[in-house]
Scaffold this motif. Structure first.
Motif, mmCIF file in Angstrom:
data_model
loop_
_atom_site.group_PDB
_atom_site.id
_atom_site.type_symbol
_atom_site.label_atom_id
_atom_site.label_comp_id
_atom_site.label_asym_id
_atom_site.label_seq_id
_atom_site.Cartn_x
_atom_site.Cartn_y
_atom_site.Cartn_z
ATOM 1 N N LYS A 157 33.898 -3.895 14.413
ATOM 2 C CA LYS A 157 35.786 -3.561 14.104
ATOM 3 C C LYS A 157 35.512 -4.769 12.978
ATOM 4 C CE LYS A 157 37.737 -0.095 15.650
ATOM 5 N NZ LYS A 157 38.357 0.775 15.147
ATOM 6 N N SER A 158 34.595 -6.017 13.328
ATOM 7 C CA SER A 158 34.580 -6.995 12.284
ATOM 8 C C SER A 158 33.057 -8.338 12.483
ATOM 9 C CB SER A 158 36.327 -7.700 12.685
ATOM 10 O OG SER A 158 35.732 -9.142 11.925
ATOM 11 N N SER A 159 33.401 -8.594 11.456
ATOM 12 C CA SER A 159 31.883 -9.501 11.395
ATOM 13 C C SER A 159 32.459 -10.310 12.027
ATOM 14 C CB SER A 159 30.946 -9.609 10.209
ATOM 15 O OG SER A 159 31.507 -10.156 9.402
ATOM 16 N N LYS A 160 33.746 -11.474 12.122
ATOM 17 C CA LYS A 160 34.085 -12.211 12.779
ATOM 18 C C LYS A 160 34.012 -12.402 13.699
ATOM 19 C CE LYS A 160 38.109 -12.134 8.851
ATOM 20 N NZ LYS A 160 37.082 -13.037 7.904
ATOM 21 N N TRP A 193 42.301 -9.441 5.270
ATOM 22 C CA TRP A 193 42.402 -10.939 5.987
ATOM 23 C C TRP A 193 43.834 -11.863 5.171
ATOM 24 C CZ3 TRP A 193 41.653 -11.095 10.677
ATOM 25 C CH2 TRP A 193 40.317 -10.407 11.403
ATOM 26 N N ARG A 216 42.363 -0.521 3.659
ATOM 27 C CA ARG A 216 41.560 -1.466 3.423
ATOM 28 C C ARG A 216 42.529 -3.028 3.997
ATOM 29 N NH1 ARG A 216 38.573 -2.735 -2.316
ATOM 30 N NH2 ARG A 216 37.415 -3.834 -2.312
ATOM 31 N N LYS A 217 40.568 -3.709 3.967
ATOM 32 C CA LYS A 217 40.656 -4.684 5.548
ATOM 33 C C LYS A 217 42.024 -5.883 3.946
ATOM 34 C CE LYS A 217 38.075 -5.378 8.992
ATOM 35 N NZ LYS A 217 36.656 -5.634 8.884
HETATM 36 O O1 I3S Z 1 34.853 -3.568 7.744
HETATM 37 P P1 I3S Z 1 34.689 -4.132 6.198
HETATM 38 O O2 I3S Z 1 35.020 -3.004 5.704
HETATM 39 O O3 I3S Z 1 32.999 -4.557 6.473
HETATM 40 O O4 I3S Z 1 35.527 -5.518 6.391
HETATM 41 C C1 I3S Z 1 35.016 -6.218 5.066
HETATM 42 C C2 I3S Z 1 35.956 -6.186 3.721
HETATM 43 O O5 I3S Z 1 36.726 -6.342 3.728
HETATM 44 C C3 I3S Z 1 35.584 -7.244 3.074
HETATM 45 O O6 I3S Z 1 36.102 -7.213 1.658
HETATM 46 P P2 I3S Z 1 35.752 -6.045 0.804
HETATM 47 O O7 I3S Z 1 34.892 -4.696 1.414
HETATM 48 O O8 I3S Z 1 36.714 -5.743 -0.342
HETATM 49 O O9 I3S Z 1 34.847 -7.088 -0.247
HETATM 50 C C4 I3S Z 1 35.882 -8.793 3.953
HETATM 51 O O10 I3S Z 1 36.579 -9.677 2.951
HETATM 52 C C5 I3S Z 1 35.302 -8.962 5.285
HETATM 53 O O11 I3S Z 1 36.548 -9.754 5.696
HETATM 54 C C6 I3S Z 1 35.780 -8.002 5.445
HETATM 55 O O12 I3S Z 1 34.978 -7.847 7.207
HETATM 56 P P3 I3S Z 1 35.012 -8.747 8.283
HETATM 57 O O13 I3S Z 1 33.837 -8.861 8.539
HETATM 58 O O14 I3S Z 1 35.367 -10.457 7.555
HETATM 59 O O15 I3S Z 1 36.675 -7.951 9.333
#
Ligand code: I3S
Length: 167
Positions: free
Chosen positions: A123-126, A34, A31-32
């Motif tokens: 992979k990421s919305s950032k 950040w 799990r991500k």
């Molecule tokens: O690739 P994902 O799973 O959409 O990544 C997002 C999630 O990890 C999210 O956390 P939760 O699903 O645990 O709430 C993060 O807050 C986001 O930052 C992640 O996406 P980004 O696109 O920011 O890498």
């Protein structure tokens, strides 16, 4: 590092605050999570320290308060190098009040045999996200809001990976 990133054919060194998350560990998706990490590129090793002052360094950077930024970066850098036994810390004495041992390197990755590319939107919305894959099956996303910062890291990581490609 800390004040002048330098490059040479044998040892490249660069450091700064980056946003980092693992997405795969030992080949398994994780799990991500950040986090803002004090990041040190040393030779072919990339180290991440969850510096207590990372956010502070960042805010100093943004506010343009460079004396504080330098002190904060120096403090983080000292902590990031502290656990390495080969380094002598004697000459850091006068600055020890900024250091302490609150922060340890979170983890380190070996760049030899790895790869870097710009991460896809899936992979990421950032924005400005680098995807780093290691030979050991770890995948990381590395990001900075500052275009020039992440471009420099992309260049540095690519250079190290290319240099050590055949090791
Ligand atoms: O690739 P994902 O799973 O959409 O990544 C997002 C999630 O990890 C999210 O956390 P939760 O699903 O645990 O709430 C993060 O807050 C986001 O930052 C992640 O996406 P980004 O696109 O920011 O890498």
């Amino acid at each position: 590092c800390p004040s002048s990133p330098k490059h040479s054919s044998t040892l490249s060194e660069k450091c700064g605050v980056l946003n980092v998350t693992k997405i795969t560990e030992h080949g398994k998706k994780v799990r991500k999570n950040w986090t803002s990490s004090w990041t040190v590129l040393q030779g072919s090793t990339l180290l991440f320290a969850k510096g207590q002052n990372s956010a502070t360094s960042w805010s100093y950077y943004r506010s343009g308060s460079f004396p504080e930024l330098l002190l904060s970066l120096l403090s983080n850098w000292k902590r990031s190098v502290k656990p390495r036994p080969a380094v002598s810390y004697k000459h850091y004495g006068p600055y020890s009040k900024f250091g302490g041992n609150q922060s340890k390197p979170e983890f380190a990755v070996d760049l030899r045999g790895g790869s870097v590319e710009w991460a896809s939107k899936e992979k990421s919305s950032k924005k400005h996200v680098i995807e780093l894959k290691t030979r050991q099956g770890t995948e990381l996303l590395i990001q900075s809001e500052i275009d020039s910062v992440i471009t420099d890291w992309y260049r540095a990581l690519t250079e190290v990976i290319n240099t050590h490609a055949w090791e």
